[in-house]
Design a protein around this motif. Structure first.
Motif, PDB file in Angstrom:
ATOM      1  N   VAL A  20       0.838  -1.204   0.000  1.00 16.06           N
ATOM      2  CA  VAL A  20       0.000   0.000   0.000  1.00 16.06           C
ATOM      3  C   VAL A  20       0.873   1.254   0.000  1.00 16.06           C
ATOM      4  O   VAL A  20       0.561   2.241  -0.668  1.00 16.06           O
ATOM      5  N   LEU A  21       1.977   1.214   0.723  1.00 18.98           N
ATOM      6  CA  LEU A  21       2.903   2.348   0.713  1.00 18.98           C
ATOM      7  C   LEU A  21       3.430   2.591  -0.696  1.00 18.98           C
ATOM      8  O   LEU A  21       3.521   3.736  -1.150  1.00 18.98           O
ATOM      9  N   TRP A  22       3.780   1.517  -1.408  1.00 15.79           N
ATOM     10  CA  TRP A  22       4.274   1.656  -2.779  1.00 15.79           C
ATOM     11  C   TRP A  22       3.219   2.309  -3.670  1.00 15.79           C
ATOM     12  O   TRP A  22       3.523   3.190  -4.479  1.00 15.79           O
ATOM     13  N   ILE A  23       1.971   1.881  -3.540  1.00 20.08           N
ATOM     14  CA  ILE A  23       0.884   2.461  -4.335  1.00 20.08           C
ATOM     15  C   ILE A  23       0.748   3.953  -4.049  1.00 20.08           C
ATOM     16  O   ILE A  23       0.583   4.772  -4.956  1.00 20.08           O
ATOM     17  N   ALA A  24       0.837   4.324  -2.770  1.00 24.91           N
ATOM     18  CA  ALA A  24       0.704   5.731  -2.392  1.00 24.91           C
ATOM     19  C   ALA A  24       1.841   6.569  -2.971  1.00 24.91           C
ATOM     20  O   ALA A  24       1.617   7.676  -3.483  1.00 24.91           O
ATOM     21  N   VAL A  25       3.063   6.058  -2.895  1.00 22.96           N
ATOM     22  CA  VAL A  25       4.209   6.799  -3.434  1.00 22.96           C
ATOM     23  C   VAL A  25       4.093   6.939  -4.947  1.00 22.96           C
ATOM     24  O   VAL A  25       4.382   7.998  -5.520  1.00 22.96           O
ATOM     25  N   GLU A  26       3.641   5.879  -5.635  1.00 29.13           N
ATOM     26  CA  GLU A  26       3.436   5.965  -7.083  1.00 29.13           C
ATOM     27  C   GLU A  26       2.343   6.978  -7.416  1.00 29.13           C
ATOM     28  O   GLU A  26       2.438   7.718  -8.401  1.00 29.13           O
ATOM     29  N   ALA A  27       1.301   7.041  -6.575  1.00 23.87           N
ATOM     30  CA  ALA A  27       0.232   8.028  -6.791  1.00 23.87           C
ATOM     31  C   ALA A  27       0.763   9.451  -6.691  1.00 23.87           C
ATOM     32  O   ALA A  27       0.360  10.331  -7.461  1.00 23.87           O
ATOM     33  N   THR A  28       1.682   9.689  -5.763  1.00 21.03           N
ATOM     34  CA  THR A  28       2.257  11.043  -5.671  1.00 21.03           C
ATOM     35  C   THR A  28       3.021  11.403  -6.934  1.00 21.03           C
ATOM     36  O   THR A  28       3.026  12.560  -7.356  1.00 21.03           O
ATOM     37  N   THR A  29       3.665  10.424  -7.565  1.00 20.86           N
ATOM     38  CA  THR A  29       4.390  10.700  -8.807  1.00 20.86           C
ATOM     39  C   THR A  29       3.430  11.142  -9.903  1.00 20.86           C
ATOM     40  O   THR A  29       3.674  12.132 -10.607  1.00 20.86           O
ATOM     41  N   ILE A  30       2.336  10.427 -10.048  1.00 20.95           N
ATOM     42  CA  ILE A  30       1.366  10.752 -11.093  1.00 20.95           C
ATOM     43  C   ILE A  30       0.758  12.128 -10.862  1.00 20.95           C
ATOM     44  O   ILE A  30       0.653  12.953 -11.783  1.00 20.95           O
ATOM     45  N   LEU A  31       0.360  12.398  -9.633  1.00 17.39           N
ATOM     46  CA  LEU A  31      -0.311  13.671  -9.329  1.00 17.39           C
ATOM     47  C   LEU A  31       0.640  14.855  -9.470  1.00 17.39           C
ATOM     48  O   LEU A  31       0.277  15.887 -10.045  1.00 17.39           O
ATOM     49  N   THR A  32       1.856  14.716  -8.941  1.00 19.96           N
ATOM     50  CA  THR A  32       2.773  15.855  -8.975  1.00 19.96           C
ATOM     51  C   THR A  32       3.368  16.091 -10.351  1.00 19.96           C
ATOM     52  O   THR A  32       3.849  17.190 -10.630  1.00 19.96           O
TER      53      THR A  32
END
Length: 492
Positions: free
Chosen positions: A129-141
């Protein structure tokens, strides 16, 4: 329990929904600040609720302990500063013709999604879940880095996506290998990536597979934290993003990625002993400090200068984590908060400077103390804080890291870091002094636009600096929380 854990994620999500439905109006412009305040309050509440015993929720997907609560406080504090400054910054962008109503609405949705993803990352009960969250920050930013849609902004956004996605892909491979090792160590399938299960069964993990997995995880999440060798995205992304976004990225996103490294280190220290990750982090720390010092020597852009300063501070965090004692880890966490506050103030002030002079060249920003005393004072004080001068908290945290290093027998690494910090200090001080005290540029290309006058941005700069100084003078509100969080991460 679940409701308490969902609030830090839900508040920015609701604010994002408000922006999407209502747009960026006078009545909705402050939704982000309200959501950040709720997130900060939630972190403070969790600090008292979960400090002695971890709490779980949402079917075990979310978990809060003292370290989680501390990171939520960091995210909330930095997000509050950035969101308070955003309405004024975007209003000036719109007045200058650099942003439309649609751009502002998209900014509101993306920034709140970004904050929610970071909150999810630190609340995650598992590495997956942490990996998914960090990947989500990449997409959004990525969209926020390219917000201005200029050629440089678009190039910076693509560079950011490519390098960080490479790092995240390496981290994913590390997760797959760690999952493989956990399966062969008879860890239950439902908890093979859960922090508590991995820690409990770490001694049974295959050393060879775990060693490769940990190296990939440190390299992958280290890329998102701005650590060498996958650091090249950092100056471009930070120099092109809107100032409040730069404050969020540098002030807290890097630390959230480093939080992932700290969690992995706990498992690795039990499975492999403290020596393996210590060696990795020492190499990474000294390489990051060396590159930051070298690149700052000839720097002519003040936003890129601040980005390289972030690289320096991530190197210091890696050094403290490598030392691994409770004093070192507590100093690392204190440094995370102090850096977040000081760097946010520096980037928010740089946004005011950039809007007034129309660029980010150091030579074009000369004479700021005479032209805009408040902004210049805020920028200068933030740089002093980043250089580790008292009474700011980074002075105390750096002293703590260095003391712990000498005590642990790593005096050679501390001495090398101190020598590099002297070069970095000289470079930052010289360039900041030129901006604040130099004679204003005259003739063709000289800036003539007046500095924007906004009581809110002045209050934000003062609030961030006062908070950073107060934490440096006394850490009593955070002392118990820091002690419990450091105990979670202390090298075994």
């Amino acid at each position: 329990m679940t409701a308490m854990l969902i609030v830090p994620i839900g508040a920015p999500v609701l604010a994002a929904g408000g922006y999407a439905a209502l747009g960026w109006r006078r009545t909705t412009a402050w939704l982000g600040a309200v959501a950040a305040a709720v997130l900060l309050a939630s972190g403070a509440a969790l600090a008292g609720w979960a400090v002695d015993r971890p709490r779980t929720g949402l079917g075990g997907l979310l978990r809060a302990d003292a370290l989680t609560a501390f990171m939520l406080i960091v995210i909330g504090a930095v997000a509050l500063l950035a969101m308070l400054a955003s309405p004024g910054y975007l209003a000036a962008e719109q007045a200058a013709g650099h942003a439309t109503g649609r751009d502002m609405r998209r900014y509101g949705v993306l920034t709140q999604g970004f904050v929610a993803a970071m909150a999810l990352g630190v609340l995650a009960a598992s590495l997956g879940v942490l990996w998914i969250a960090v990947e989500a920050t990449t997409i959004l930013t990525a969209f926020l880095v390219g917000h201005h849609r200029t050629r440089n902004a678009t190039e910076a956004a693509w560079k950011y996506v490519v390098i960080c996605s490479t790092g995240i892909a390496l981290a994913f491979l590390g997760i797959a290998l760690l999952h493989f090792a956990a399966q062969h160590a008879q860890v239950p399938s439902s908890g093979s990536l859960d922090w508590t299960q991995l820690t409990a069964h770490a001694e049974r993990l295959d050393p060879g597979v775990t060693r490769i997995a940990v190296a990939l995880l440190v390299l992958g999440f280290g890329a998102k934290a701005g650590l060498a060798p996958l650091h090249a995205w950092l100056p471009d992304a930070h120099s092109q993003a809107p100032a409040p976004v730069s404050a969020l990225m540098s002030g807290v996103l890097l630390s959230v990625a480093f939080y992932a490294v700290l969690r992995v280190k706990v498992v690795a220290d039990i499975a492999l002993g403290a020596g393996f990750v210590r060696a990795l982090l020492l190499i990474t720390a000294l390489a990051s400090l060396t590159l930051a010092a070298a690149l700052l020597l000839a720097q002519r852009d003040y936003k890129r200068m601040l980005a390289y300063s972030s690289m320096e501070h991530m190197g210091l965090l890696a050094l403290g984590a490598a030392i691994g004692s409770r004093l070192a880890v507590a100093a690392v966490l204190l440094h995370v908060l102090g850096h977040g506050l000081a760097k946010s103030v520096a980037f928010l002030a740089s946004g005011q400077i950039q809007q007034a002079i129309g660029g980010s060249r150091i030579d074009a920003a000369r004479g700021l103390a005479a032209r805009a005393p408040l902004v210049a004072g805020g920028f200068g004080a933030a740089v002093l804080a980043l250089l580790g001068f008292p009474p700011f908290s980074l002075f105390a945290s750096e002293i703590g890291i260095f003391r712990a290093g000498f005590t642990a027998g790593l005096g050679w690494a501390v001495a090398a870091a101190l020598a590099l910090l002297l070069l970095i200090t000289a470079s930052l001080a010289a360039r900041t002094g030129r901006m604040l005290l130099g004679a204003p540029k005259t003739g063709p290309g000289a800036a003539t636009a007046p500095f924007p006058r906004a009581a809110v941005i002045a209050a934000v700069l003062i609030l961030g600096l006062v908070a950073c100084a107060m934490i440096g003078i006394t850490d009593w509100p955070l002392h118990t929380l820091l002690d419990h969080a450091a105990a979670i991460l202390e090298a075994h």
